[in-house]
Design a protein around this motif. Structure first.
Motif, PDB file in Angstrom:
ATOM      1  N   SER A   1       0.830  -1.207   0.000  1.00  0.00           N
ATOM      2  CA  SER A   1       0.000   0.000   0.000  1.00  0.00           C
ATOM      3  C   SER A   1       0.866   1.259   0.000  1.00  0.00           C
ATOM      4  O   SER A   1       0.610   2.206  -0.761  1.00  0.00           O
ATOM      5  N   SER A   2       1.909   1.283   0.824  1.00  0.00           N
ATOM      6  CA  SER A   2       2.796   2.444   0.884  1.00  0.00           C
ATOM      7  C   SER A   2       3.576   2.613  -0.410  1.00  0.00           C
ATOM      8  O   SER A   2       3.700   3.727  -0.935  1.00  0.00           O
ATOM      9  N   ALA A   3       4.121   1.513  -0.927  1.00  0.00           N
ATOM     10  CA  ALA A   3       4.915   1.580  -2.158  1.00  0.00           C
ATOM     11  C   ALA A   3       4.058   1.989  -3.346  1.00  0.00           C
ATOM     12  O   ALA A   3       4.461   2.832  -4.162  1.00  0.00           O
ATOM     13  N   GLN A   4       2.863   1.412  -3.454  1.00  0.00           N
ATOM     14  CA  GLN A   4       1.994   1.729  -4.581  1.00  0.00           C
ATOM     15  C   GLN A   4       1.451   3.152  -4.494  1.00  0.00           C
ATOM     16  O   GLN A   4       1.265   3.812  -5.521  1.00  0.00           O
ATOM     17  N   PHE A   5       1.199   3.627  -3.289  1.00  0.00           N
ATOM     18  CA  PHE A   5       0.759   5.010  -3.115  1.00  0.00           C
ATOM     19  C   PHE A   5       1.842   5.968  -3.609  1.00  0.00           C
ATOM     20  O   PHE A   5       1.560   6.934  -4.342  1.00  0.00           O
TER      21      PHE A   5
ATOM     22  N   TRP B   1       3.293  15.110  -1.533  1.00  0.00           N
ATOM     23  CA  TRP B   1       4.668  14.633  -1.628  1.00  0.00           C
ATOM     24  C   TRP B   1       5.237  14.405  -0.236  1.00  0.00           C
ATOM     25  O   TRP B   1       5.949  13.423   0.011  1.00  0.00           O
ATOM     26  N   LEU B   2       4.924  15.318   0.668  1.00  0.00           N
ATOM     27  CA  LEU B   2       5.383  15.176   2.052  1.00  0.00           C
ATOM     28  C   LEU B   2       4.827  13.895   2.664  1.00  0.00           C
ATOM     29  O   LEU B   2       5.563  13.093   3.251  1.00  0.00           O
ATOM     30  N   VAL B   3       3.527  13.687   2.509  1.00  0.00           N
ATOM     31  CA  VAL B   3       2.865  12.524   3.106  1.00  0.00           C
ATOM     32  C   VAL B   3       3.374  11.223   2.487  1.00  0.00           C
ATOM     33  O   VAL B   3       3.783  10.290   3.195  1.00  0.00           O
ATOM     34  N   SER B   4       3.354  11.151   1.157  1.00  0.00           N
ATOM     35  CA  SER B   4       3.727   9.909   0.478  1.00  0.00           C
ATOM     36  C   SER B   4       5.194   9.548   0.713  1.00  0.00           C
ATOM     37  O   SER B   4       5.532   8.367   0.873  1.00  0.00           O
TER      38      SER B   4
ATOM     39  N   ALA C   1       9.081   6.121   3.276  1.00  0.00           N
ATOM     40  CA  ALA C   1      10.332   5.998   4.039  1.00  0.00           C
ATOM     41  C   ALA C   1      10.145   5.056   5.228  1.00  0.00           C
ATOM     42  O   ALA C   1      11.028   4.243   5.530  1.00  0.00           O
ATOM     43  N   LYS C   2       8.994   5.160   5.901  1.00  0.00           N
ATOM     44  CA  LYS C   2       8.706   4.251   7.028  1.00  0.00           C
ATOM     45  C   LYS C   2       8.577   2.814   6.529  1.00  0.00           C
ATOM     46  O   LYS C   2       9.113   1.870   7.141  1.00  0.00           O
ATOM     47  N   ALA C   3       7.889   2.619   5.410  1.00  0.00           N
ATOM     48  CA  ALA C   3       7.742   1.274   4.856  1.00  0.00           C
ATOM     49  C   ALA C   3       9.092   0.713   4.440  1.00  0.00           C
ATOM     50  O   ALA C   3       9.371  -0.475   4.644  1.00  0.00           O
ATOM     51  N   LEU C   4       9.958   1.541   3.880  1.00  0.00           N
ATOM     52  CA  LEU C   4      11.276   1.089   3.465  1.00  0.00           C
ATOM     53  C   LEU C   4      12.104   0.622   4.660  1.00  0.00           C
ATOM     54  O   LEU C   4      12.810  -0.393   4.582  1.00  0.00           O
TER      55      LEU C   4
ATOM     56  N   PHE D   1      14.468  11.523  -3.780  1.00  0.00           N
ATOM     57  CA  PHE D   1      13.735  12.220  -4.838  1.00  0.00           C
ATOM     58  C   PHE D   1      12.350  12.657  -4.361  1.00  0.00           C
ATOM     59  O   PHE D   1      11.828  13.675  -4.800  1.00  0.00           O
ATOM     60  N   GLY D   2      11.757  11.870  -3.467  1.00  0.00           N
ATOM     61  CA  GLY D   2      10.487  12.294  -2.889  1.00  0.00           C
ATOM     62  C   GLY D   2      10.634  13.597  -2.115  1.00  0.00           C
ATOM     63  O   GLY D   2       9.810  14.514  -2.234  1.00  0.00           O
ATOM     64  N   LEU D   3      11.703  13.694  -1.335  1.00  0.00           N
ATOM     65  CA  LEU D   3      11.972  14.917  -0.570  1.00  0.00           C
ATOM     66  C   LEU D   3      12.290  16.091  -1.494  1.00  0.00           C
ATOM     67  O   LEU D   3      11.837  17.219  -1.264  1.00  0.00           O
ATOM     68  N   LEU D   4      13.076  15.820  -2.554  1.00  0.00           N
ATOM     69  CA  LEU D   4      13.403  16.880  -3.501  1.00  0.00           C
ATOM     70  C   LEU D   4      12.152  17.374  -4.221  1.00  0.00           C
ATOM     71  O   LEU D   4      12.000  18.584  -4.469  1.00  0.00           O
ATOM     72  N   ASN D   5      11.262  16.459  -4.568  1.00  0.00           N
ATOM     73  CA  ASN D   5       9.999  16.857  -5.188  1.00  0.00           C
ATOM     74  C   ASN D   5       9.177  17.724  -4.246  1.00  0.00           C
ATOM     75  O   ASN D   5       8.572  18.712  -4.664  1.00  0.00           O
ATOM     76  N   MET D   6       9.150  17.349  -2.976  1.00  0.00           N
ATOM     77  CA  MET D   6       8.417  18.149  -1.990  1.00  0.00           C
ATOM     78  C   MET D   6       8.968  19.571  -1.932  1.00  0.00           C
ATOM     79  O   MET D   6       8.207  20.550  -1.887  1.00  0.00           O
ATOM     80  N   ILE D   7      10.306  19.695  -1.942  1.00  0.00           N
ATOM     81  CA  ILE D   7      10.941  21.014  -1.890  1.00  0.00           C
ATOM     82  C   ILE D   7      10.644  21.809  -3.161  1.00  0.00           C
ATOM     83  O   ILE D   7      10.330  23.011  -3.109  1.00  0.00           O
ATOM     84  N   LEU D   8      10.720  21.142  -4.324  1.00  0.00           N
ATOM     85  CA  LEU D   8      10.453  21.820  -5.584  1.00  0.00           C
ATOM     86  C   LEU D   8       9.022  22.360  -5.648  1.00  0.00           C
ATOM     87  O   LEU D   8       8.794  23.523  -6.004  1.00  0.00           O
ATOM     88  N   TRP D   9       8.074  21.503  -5.303  1.00  0.00           N
ATOM     89  CA  TRP D   9       6.676  21.920  -5.360  1.00  0.00           C
ATOM     90  C   TRP D   9       6.370  22.973  -4.307  1.00  0.00           C
ATOM     91  O   TRP D   9       5.588  23.893  -4.539  1.00  0.00           O
TER      92      TRP D   9
END
Length: 225
Positions: free
Chosen positions: A92-96, A143-146, A151-154, A196-204
């Motif tokens: 669920s976390s990975a697919q989200f 982006w922050l949430v996902s 990261a927790k799932a990883l 990249f998730g964190l970088l996307n959050m910063i960009l947006w």
């Protein structure tokens, strides 16, 4: 299409340039996560078997509880390795995370088509500007949430496929049987997906300011001040 006027001028401005970066960063986010494949390896010793290699191959979407270990040898270890799998379902976390990154990629394409082909309409329509701003705020938050959910799932995936996997395997508790953790595939690419998730959050998040400056809200605030 009616009203189409190709103009790449907006790509030279912060709003358009950042959108291009968001497009590529979203690709890196879902590609590094969705393409991962790994293997956990154990060394099993029991009566008649010494350091037999046992492996469990796992991959996206990380339904680890469906990933079975291959049996060392059906004739040895009392057949106790039949249908023994890893623990945990992190799909669920990975697919989200991956699905959201793909949707963001598609939105970036649509936004760039609007910026390049309909710049004259976009810049003169306050509703389009406010809609773009609102969507950007929502995407930055998601982006922050996902990213933090992934990261927790990883972290849990690393626990379920690393050295801590041995104590939870029933055949390893059988008298006369010993199990040693050997190795697991490096998860560097998954770590990169979180980055990249964190970088996307910063960009947006940063793009919110550039979009806000083009809206009537910014101009009204300046007039009031």
């Amino acid at each position: 299409m009616a009203g189409l006027r190709v103009d790449c001028g907006l790509l030279l401005e912060p709003v358009g340039f950042v959108k291009v970066l968001e497009l590529f960063f979203s690709i890196f986010a879902f590609a590094t996560c969705g393409s991962f494949q790994g293997v956990t390896t154990l060394l099993v010793s029991c009566k008649g078997v010494v350091n037999k290699t046992v492996t469990a191959a796992f991959a996206y979407p990380f339904r680890l509880d469906t990933v079975a270990f291959n049996a060392p040898d059906p004739k040895h270890c009392g057949g106790t390795w039949t249908n023994i799998s890893l623990a945990g379902d992190f799909s669920s976390s990975a697919q989200f995370f991956v699905a959201f990154a793909v949707l963001v990629f598609l939105y970036c394409i649509a936004a760039l088509v609007l910026y390049i082909g309909y710049k004259h309409i976009y810049q003169q329509n306050s509703k389009l500007l406010l809609t773009d701003l609102s969507i950007t705020v929502i995407i930055a938050f998601l982006w922050l949430v996902s990213t933090f959910v992934w990261a927790k799932a990883l972290a849990d995936i690393k626990m379920s496929t690393g050295a801590s996997v041995v104590p939870g395997i029933e055949p390893c508790k059988t008298p006369g049987t010993t199990c040693r953790f050997a190795s697991v595939t490096s998860m560097g690419t998954l770590n990169v997906s979180v980055v990249f998730g964190l970088l996307n959050m910063i960009l947006w998040g940063g793009n919110i300011w550039f979009l806000y400056k083009d809206t009537s809200l910014y101009h009204q605030a300046n007039r009031i001040s």
